[in-house]
Design a protein around this motif. Sequence first.
Motif, PDB file in Angstrom:
ATOM      1  N   ASP A   1     -17.804  68.130  43.895  1.00  0.00           N
ATOM      2  CA  ASP A   1     -18.287  69.082  42.896  1.00  0.00           C
ATOM      3  C   ASP A   1     -19.305  70.009  43.556  1.00  0.00           C
ATOM      4  N   VAL A   2     -18.843  71.176  44.008  1.00  0.00           N
ATOM      5  CA  VAL A   2     -19.699  72.092  44.739  1.00  0.00           C
ATOM      6  C   VAL A   2     -20.115  73.238  43.818  1.00  0.00           C
ATOM      7  N   ARG A   3     -21.411  73.306  43.551  1.00  0.00           N
ATOM      8  CA  ARG A   3     -21.982  74.418  42.792  1.00  0.00           C
ATOM      9  C   ARG A   3     -23.208  74.874  43.558  1.00  0.00           C
ATOM     10  N   ASP A   4     -23.176  76.110  44.019  1.00  0.00           N
ATOM     11  CA  ASP A   4     -24.273  76.616  44.830  1.00  0.00           C
ATOM     12  C   ASP A   4     -25.538  76.797  44.011  1.00  0.00           C
ATOM     13  N   THR A   5     -26.658  76.524  44.659  1.00  0.00           N
ATOM     14  CA  THR A   5     -27.970  76.807  44.092  1.00  0.00           C
ATOM     15  C   THR A   5     -28.455  78.067  44.783  1.00  0.00           C
ATOM     16  N   THR A   6     -28.724  79.091  44.004  1.00  0.00           N
ATOM     17  CA  THR A   6     -29.136  80.366  44.583  1.00  0.00           C
ATOM     18  C   THR A   6     -30.652  80.541  44.514  1.00  0.00           C
ATOM     19  N   ALA A   7     -31.153  81.440  45.351  1.00  0.00           N
ATOM     20  CA  ALA A   7     -32.588  81.690  45.424  1.00  0.00           C
ATOM     21  C   ALA A   7     -33.141  82.211  44.110  1.00  0.00           C
ATOM     22  N   ALA A   8     -32.329  82.946  43.353  1.00  0.00           N
ATOM     23  CA  ALA A   8     -32.783  83.502  42.082  1.00  0.00           C
ATOM     24  C   ALA A   8     -31.635  83.512  41.086  1.00  0.00           C
ATOM     25  N   VAL A   9     -31.984  83.542  39.835  1.00  0.00           N
ATOM     26  CA  VAL A   9     -31.020  83.724  38.750  1.00  0.00           C
ATOM     27  C   VAL A   9     -31.624  84.710  37.763  1.00  0.00           C
TER      28      VAL A   9
ATOM     29  N   ALA B   1     -49.074  77.633  41.646  1.00  0.00           N
ATOM     30  CA  ALA B   1     -48.079  77.122  42.595  1.00  0.00           C
ATOM     31  C   ALA B   1     -46.717  77.778  42.361  1.00  0.00           C
ATOM     32  N   TYR B   2     -46.313  77.923  41.102  1.00  0.00           N
ATOM     33  CA  TYR B   2     -45.033  78.576  40.798  1.00  0.00           C
ATOM     34  C   TYR B   2     -45.047  80.025  41.255  1.00  0.00           C
ATOM     35  N   ALA B   3     -46.146  80.716  41.018  1.00  0.00           N
ATOM     36  CA  ALA B   3     -46.249  82.124  41.425  1.00  0.00           C
ATOM     37  C   ALA B   3     -46.140  82.252  42.942  1.00  0.00           C
ATOM     38  N   ALA B   4     -46.846  81.415  43.661  1.00  0.00           N
ATOM     39  CA  ALA B   4     -46.829  81.484  45.126  1.00  0.00           C
ATOM     40  C   ALA B   4     -45.425  81.209  45.663  1.00  0.00           C
ATOM     41  N   GLU B   5     -44.757  80.192  45.117  1.00  0.00           N
ATOM     42  CA  GLU B   5     -43.415  79.859  45.601  1.00  0.00           C
ATOM     43  C   GLU B   5     -42.396  80.920  45.200  1.00  0.00           C
ATOM     44  N   ALA B   6     -42.500  81.458  44.001  1.00  0.00           N
ATOM     45  CA  ALA B   6     -41.573  82.514  43.568  1.00  0.00           C
ATOM     46  C   ALA B   6     -41.734  83.754  44.437  1.00  0.00           C
ATOM     47  N   ARG B   7     -42.966  84.134  44.736  1.00  0.00           N
ATOM     48  CA  ARG B   7     -43.191  85.297  45.605  1.00  0.00           C
ATOM     49  C   ARG B   7     -42.679  85.033  47.017  1.00  0.00           C
ATOM     50  N   ARG B   8     -42.865  83.814  47.523  1.00  0.00           N
ATOM     51  CA  ARG B   8     -42.370  83.471  48.860  1.00  0.00           C
ATOM     52  C   ARG B   8     -40.849  83.550  48.905  1.00  0.00           C
TER      53      ARG B   8
ATOM     54  N   GLU C   1     -38.518  86.128  51.188  1.00  0.00           N
ATOM     55  CA  GLU C   1     -37.704  85.585  52.265  1.00  0.00           C
ATOM     56  C   GLU C   1     -36.208  85.565  51.990  1.00  0.00           C
ATOM     57  N   HIS C   2     -35.798  85.745  50.734  1.00  0.00           N
ATOM     58  CA  HIS C   2     -34.387  85.588  50.391  1.00  0.00           C
ATOM     59  C   HIS C   2     -33.899  86.709  49.480  1.00  0.00           C
ATOM     60  N   ASP C   3     -32.601  86.986  49.591  1.00  0.00           N
ATOM     61  CA  ASP C   3     -31.940  87.820  48.596  1.00  0.00           C
ATOM     62  C   ASP C   3     -31.645  86.913  47.396  1.00  0.00           C
ATOM     63  N   PRO C   4     -31.548  87.469  46.195  1.00  0.00           N
ATOM     64  CA  PRO C   4     -31.325  86.631  45.018  1.00  0.00           C
ATOM     65  C   PRO C   4     -30.115  85.713  45.109  1.00  0.00           C
ATOM     66  N   GLY C   5     -29.042  86.166  45.741  1.00  0.00           N
ATOM     67  CA  GLY C   5     -27.828  85.376  45.813  1.00  0.00           C
ATOM     68  C   GLY C   5     -27.747  84.415  46.982  1.00  0.00           C
ATOM     69  N   ASP C   6     -28.789  84.361  47.806  1.00  0.00           N
ATOM     70  CA  ASP C   6     -28.774  83.424  48.935  1.00  0.00           C
ATOM     71  C   ASP C   6     -28.638  81.999  48.436  1.00  0.00           C
ATOM     72  N   VAL C   7     -27.778  81.238  49.091  1.00  0.00           N
ATOM     73  CA  VAL C   7     -27.603  79.830  48.738  1.00  0.00           C
ATOM     74  C   VAL C   7     -28.734  79.041  49.387  1.00  0.00           C
TER      75      VAL C   7
ATOM     76  N   VAL D   1     -35.709  85.290  37.885  1.00  0.00           N
ATOM     77  CA  VAL D   1     -36.600  84.174  38.199  1.00  0.00           C
ATOM     78  C   VAL D   1     -36.154  83.554  39.517  1.00  0.00           C
ATOM     79  N   TRP D   2     -37.106  83.005  40.251  1.00  0.00           N
ATOM     80  CA  TRP D   2     -36.876  82.502  41.602  1.00  0.00           C
ATOM     81  C   TRP D   2     -37.069  81.001  41.650  1.00  0.00           C
ATOM     82  N   LEU D   3     -36.252  80.337  42.476  1.00  0.00           N
ATOM     83  CA  LEU D   3     -36.311  78.885  42.607  1.00  0.00           C
ATOM     84  C   LEU D   3     -37.680  78.467  43.139  1.00  0.00           C
ATOM     85  N   VAL D   4     -38.339  77.585  42.400  1.00  0.00           N
ATOM     86  CA  VAL D   4     -39.658  77.114  42.813  1.00  0.00           C
ATOM     87  C   VAL D   4     -39.718  75.601  42.980  1.00  0.00           C
ATOM     88  N   GLU D   5     -38.740  74.888  42.412  1.00  0.00           N
ATOM     89  CA  GLU D   5     -38.810  73.433  42.469  1.00  0.00           C
ATOM     90  C   GLU D   5     -37.426  72.835  42.231  1.00  0.00           C
ATOM     91  N   ARG D   6     -37.138  71.777  42.971  1.00  0.00           N
ATOM     92  CA  ARG D   6     -35.879  71.042  42.794  1.00  0.00           C
ATOM     93  C   ARG D   6     -36.255  69.561  42.786  1.00  0.00           C
TER      94      ARG D   6
END
Length: 92
Positions: free
Chosen positions: A49-57, A74-81, A85-91, A10-15
């Motif tokens: 307290d540093v915990r990276d947020t990655t592009a995907a999990v 909206a979730y589909a569009a952002e997840a596909r984007r 644009e990112h590798d899953p482990g990109d911070v 799954v890909w980050l779509v909202e924070r």
Amino acid sequence: MTDSDDTVRVWLVERTYSDDEQNVVVLTYATPDGEQYFRKERSLTSFSDVRDTTAAVDAAPENLGTTAPDDREAYAAEARRMAAEHDPGDVI
């Protein structure tokens, strides 16, 4: 799916910040079709307290929820984007 049939990528779509509690960030990840989501809550306990947020999990299927119909597109569009644009482990 990922390499393992036991998880779903799954890909980050909202924070967002939690309405209920101070110092809690809600990270929402979704499948590329927007049909399912995975939510993580992270407390901001200190500046050190540093915990990276990655592009995907990779999430267990039983931890996924069904996305509300109003959010799916909206979730589909952002997840596909994010996936394009990112590798899953990109911070992020």
